[in-house]
Design an enzyme around this catalytic site. Structure first.
Site, PDB file in Angstrom:
ATOM      1  N   CYS A  64      -0.956  39.595 -18.380  1.00 33.15           N
ATOM      2  CA  CYS A  64      -0.992  38.195 -17.966  1.00 33.15           C
ATOM      3  C   CYS A  64      -0.671  37.238 -19.112  1.00 33.15           C
ATOM      4  O   CYS A  64      -0.547  36.038 -18.900  1.00 33.15           O
ATOM      5  CB  CYS A  64      -2.352  37.847 -17.363  1.00 33.15           C
ATOM      6  SG  CYS A  64      -2.744  38.862 -15.935  1.00 33.15           S
TER       7      CYS A  64
ATOM      8  N   HIS B 219      -1.530  31.469 -10.293  1.00 27.95           N
ATOM      9  CA  HIS B 219      -1.368  32.456 -11.361  1.00 27.95           C
ATOM     10  C   HIS B 219      -0.239  33.446 -11.070  1.00 27.95           C
ATOM     11  O   HIS B 219      -0.474  34.583 -10.687  1.00 27.95           O
ATOM     12  CB  HIS B 219      -2.699  33.206 -11.565  1.00 27.95           C
ATOM     13  CG  HIS B 219      -2.693  34.169 -12.701  1.00 27.95           C
ATOM     14  ND1 HIS B 219      -1.887  34.027 -13.815  1.00 27.95           N
ATOM     15  CD2 HIS B 219      -3.417  35.302 -12.919  1.00 27.95           C
ATOM     16  CE1 HIS B 219      -2.116  35.027 -14.652  1.00 27.95           C
ATOM     17  NE2 HIS B 219      -3.024  35.821 -14.128  1.00 27.95           N
TER      18      HIS B 219
END
Lengths: 401, 479
Positions: free
Chosen positions: A89, A348
């Site tokens: 991420c 996200h």
């Protein structure tokens, strides 16, 4: 420690798509959109760019293909040095770091960093199954628990509550306030995935995803892309009068001790503390609680944001709840956190998130954040975590005017 | 002197009342079997239960000197790939070990036990462990569904420290088609129940016991306990009576508390008899299935030296109700629930299973010789940040270590046959930490720092490649 890259590199243009369930947009659409905004913002053309880094996609590589060729072909980059970087991420921050390092090293004058992810093509609610994307490798898939990220972060909440003597109700209420704040900020953000305000009661009583985390403790799962154009600091004012300078760009990856050695308390993220220490040193920050104006942290889950307050040295250990209760991190607080809604509400798309965080800091520093503008910010921090509490990589970038 | 050196058993935690089956299927048919039956959890099968019984049996003696393992089951997970080999790996018997699967008949348990005793008696091996386990399925609404239960037993055989000496055996074989199952069939076919009961069950056990008594010139009065499986409660008592045993000489049936556990059934009852036995007791054990085997053992003074004799009795006491018939059907794959794409698994990479076999099957990690830190999985460079010694590791097994639940969660997003999936951070006694699935528990009963132990389970089923990926999970300490 080497002298670092403080004030050697400037951000002169940024772009960010709307984040969300963008069923009608492809990877190419999103990359082109973020890129064109960044180009226009910087006032340059493709011919002015010397090199490019593509951050991610991490979990949706199966739909784009390997390498940075998807980026170079979508943007029609003219045989530029182009590379894909992937660090879970934190891939978006990793792309920016690579571009900044290349510029600081003198290898190029102007570089592009672009992050991309299209999670909603995978068919999963939540992140895609680790066993399919082989995110942890074949062996860990067998010997590690049948986990998801909500579960692995949920265990940090359980341990944090136990360590600091919070009842589940007290702990969940503190976490709820974090999410309520982010939903409030996100409601003022045109490009955010989730734009609805919520209440503490709603968050505390939401269905459990992985104990003790409920639905509103978990961030959105989104499609999106964000991009930055960086250049040599001494060139920056040629392009614009309000460039944003990179004060530090640091990253730390786990040594394995959190997962396999019993010293780790599972109530914080060690990589954050290590990356933050290096970042503050590089940026010349002695007291982050006093010197940082605002931040975008990796609130994949509410508990992640809570421990990050402490791991960044903003709140004392075990005392984040006091700052939360005092409104310290709200938009009108001392250090507004997640002014754009964060991962929680802006969304996200894994490979893009680090650059989305920077997009908000950049706009805030330039006074262009509209209804959520923070008054006169000087220093912005982004914290971008890839992985899970016992196994992760953390990128911290600090920027200022 | 050859015989039983140690013994153990395993009864899965879930029990289903036969009334639950009747409530669900009584509109169609009712088997009329009393009591409840033990039901394997969704992540258990004959192999995992055999490992559990084996660990129970070898807890005091250790597995170091065991030279052979015989597995008896009629419901082996694999038809090609030796199931006994998986059990031997999980029990850490090493590679210089003889293994064999005994199968296809419910008398396979005693067949393995006779073969094991004869192997030790011949001097071919000094220590041999027999594991018997079954996890059979009957079609919904069938007599088998109600009658069958899941469970396992293990007996360590040897020629020293023998607690019950092997005295002899007598076998009869009949190609009696009471129940049969051809290759690729999931459920058994059965003949008329009254015919099975009157022509097979009541006759063959008597035939074997009578043959044994005659062969070794024994009278029923000289036998302390007669042990034989119960398929029908009334006939179970009648068999003993016609063989000349008083009611107190007949080992208590397990049908109404556990069910008919197939190949494991007589061995579980033998373990239950040994738990209560006194030195000098003569125990006759007989099986039933395509004929019958009968064996007899004589209990020695050594039995009084065993630290604990836990197995069947302890297992009977550890129970949780499985109130949902549909959940039971889902556990066994009879009811195909929607798994969603998160329930898709595979492909499993077999070379990894092989290369890391000690870590996966045996739960071996490594221990640093320099700083004594145990670590899982095995590391080349020590994980202790104050040590980081290179290549100073020795093998270290975690499977027999207890631990505590440092943190935990109940995860509703992860796919599980029995959601929510539970897992936790396990800190092992003696050092070492890892994140493992938690099974045989409920999210509400988990707590920070609660003691746990290791249990061998199916980690996932790879339907694409037909692989049961076995691994270890944590379970709350029950003893």
């Amino acid at each position: 420690m080497a002298e670092g890259i403080r004030d050697k590199v400037a951000i002169i243009g940024m772009g960010c798509t709307r984040f969300g369930e963008l069923w009608d947009k492809s990877h190419e659409d999103l990359m082109v959109e973020a890129y064109l905004e960044a180009l226009a913002d910087a006032g340059i053309e493709t011919k002015d760019i010397d090199a490019a880094w593509q951050g991610g996609p991490e979990m949706t590589e199966v739909s784009t293909g390997h390498s940075a060729i998807p980026l170079s072909t979508a943007l029609k980059l003219p045989f530029l040095p182009t590379t894909k970087v992937e660090n879970m991420c934190a891939s978006g921050s990793e792309a920016l770091r690579a571009a900044a390092y290349a510029v600081a090293a003198g290898a190029c004058d102007v570089a592009l960093a672009l992050g991309i992810e299209k999670l909603k093509d995978t068919g999963y609610g939540g992140l895609p199954e680790f066993s399919h994307v082989i995110a942890v490798g074949t062996k860990l898939r067998i010997v590690l628990a049948n986990n998801t990220t909500p579960g692995l972060f949920g265990m940090m909440a359980t341990r944090y509550f136990a360590k600091y003597g919070l009842s589940p109700q007290e702990g969940k209420t503190a976490l709820a306030k974090i999410s309520v704040k982010s939903h409030h900020n996100g409601s003022m953000c045109e490009k955010a995935h989730l734009k609805r305000e919520i209440t503490v009661d709603q968050a505390v009583n939401a269905p459990i995803i992985a104990w003790p985390l409920g639905l509103f403790d978990c961030c959105g799962v989104s499609d999106g892309s964000a991009a930055a154009i960086v250049c040599r600091a001494d060139m920056a004012h040629k392009f614009r009068n309000d460039p944003v300078f990179i004060k530090s760009s640091q990253i730390a990856a786990c040594s394995g001790e959190e997962l396999m050695y019993t010293d780790y308390d599972y109530a914080h993220v060690e990589s954050t503390t290590r990356a933050a220490a290096r970042a503050y040193k590089e940026a010349g920050i002695a007291d982050p609680r006093k010197e940082i104006s605002m931040m975008e942290v990796h609130d994949c889950f509410s508990i992640t944001e809570l421990v990050t307050y402490e791991d960044l040295g903003i709140s004392p250990r075990g005392k984040a709840k006091e700052d939360i209760d005092a409104g310290f991190f709200e938009l009108n607080g001392q250090i507004p956190c997640q002014p754009d809604g964060g991962l929680k509400c802006f969304g996200h798309p894994i490979g893009a998130s680090g650059l989305r965080m920077m997009y908000e800091m950049y706009k805030q520093l330039q006074g262009k954040a509209g209804p959520r503008q923070i008054k006169d910010p000087k220093i912005g921090l982004t914290h971008n975590l890839g992985g899970v509490p016992p196994r992760n990589v953390v990128a911290i970038n600090i920027v200022g005017l | 002197m050859t015989g039983i050196v140690s013994f153990g058993a395993y009864i899965p935690r879930y029990r289903m009342s036969r009334k639950t089956i009747t409530a669900a299927m009584g509109w169609y048919a009712s088997a009329g079997v009393p009591g409840e039956k033990a039901v394997a959890n969704y992540d258990e099968d004959s192999v995992t239960m055999a490992v559990a019984a084996g660990m129970n049996c070898l807890e005091e003696t250790g597995s170091g000197s065991v030279e052979a393992l015989y597995l008896a089951t009629v419901n082996a997970p694999y038809k090609e790939r030796q199931d006994a080999g998986i059990v031997a790996g999980a029990l850490d018997l090493g590679t210089a070990v003889r293994t064999a699967d005994f199968t296809d008949s419910t008398k396979a348990g005693t067949s393995a036990l006779i073969a094991g005793c004869e192997a030790v008696k011949s001097g071919s091996v000094r220590k041999l462990v027999v594991c018997a386990a079954d996890c059979r399925m009957g079609k919904p609404g069938s007599f088998e569904e109600a009658n069958y239960g899941d469970g396992a037993a293990a007996l360590l055989l040897g020629d020293s420290n023998v607690v019950a000496t092997f005295q002899g055996s007598y076998s009869v074989t009949h190609d009696f088609m009471d129940r049969w199952r051809a290759e690729d069939e999931k459920f058994p076919h059965s003949s008329e129940d009254r015919w099975i009961r009157d022509e097979g069950y009541t006759k063959f056990i008597n035939e074997a016991i009578a043959g044994l008594l005659a062969k070794y010139e024994l009278t029923p009065k000289e036998i302390a306990k007669a042990v034989y499986p119960c398929l029908y409660p009334r006939e179970h008592a009648a068999i003993g009576k016609s063989a000349g045993f008083a009611p107190e000489q007949i080992q208590q049936e397990l049908l109404s508390s556990v069910g008919d556990c197939g190949a494991a059934h007589p061995l579980m009852m033998l373990v239950a008899a040994l738990e209560e036995a006194k030195p000098g007791d003569r125990i006759v054990v007989a099986s039933y299935g395509n004929g019958a085997d009968a064996m007899f053992f004589e209990v020695t003074d050594e039995i009084t030296k065993m630290k604990s004799r836990k197995g069947v009795k302890a297992g009977l006491g550890l129970r949780a109700d499985l109130a949902s018939y549909e959940k039971y059907l889902s556990f066994r794959g009879i009811l195909p629930v929607e798994k969603g794409i998160r329930g898709e698994t595979g492909p499993t990479q077999v070379p990894v299973l092989w290369r890391d076999r000690h870590e996966i099957l045996g739960l071996y990690g490594s221990k640093c010789k320099k700083c004594n830190t145990p670590q899982y999985p095995s590391q080349r460079i020590c994980v202790n940040p104050g040590c980081v010694a290179v290549d100073q590791m020795e093998p270290y097994r975690f499977a027999d270590k207890k631990g505590r639940l440092f943190s935990y969660t109940g995860d509703s997003l992860a796919f599980s046959v029995s959601p929510p999936e539970m897992y936790g951070v396990i800190d092992f006694e003696g050092g070492g930490r890892y994140i493992l699935d938690v099974t045989d528990s409920d999210p509400e009963s988990l707590a920070v720092d609660m003691p746990v132990e290791m249990t061998f389970r199916r980690r996932y089923v790879d339907e694409m490649r037909g692989i049961y990926a076995y691994f270890w999970k944590a379970t709350p300490v029950t003893a």
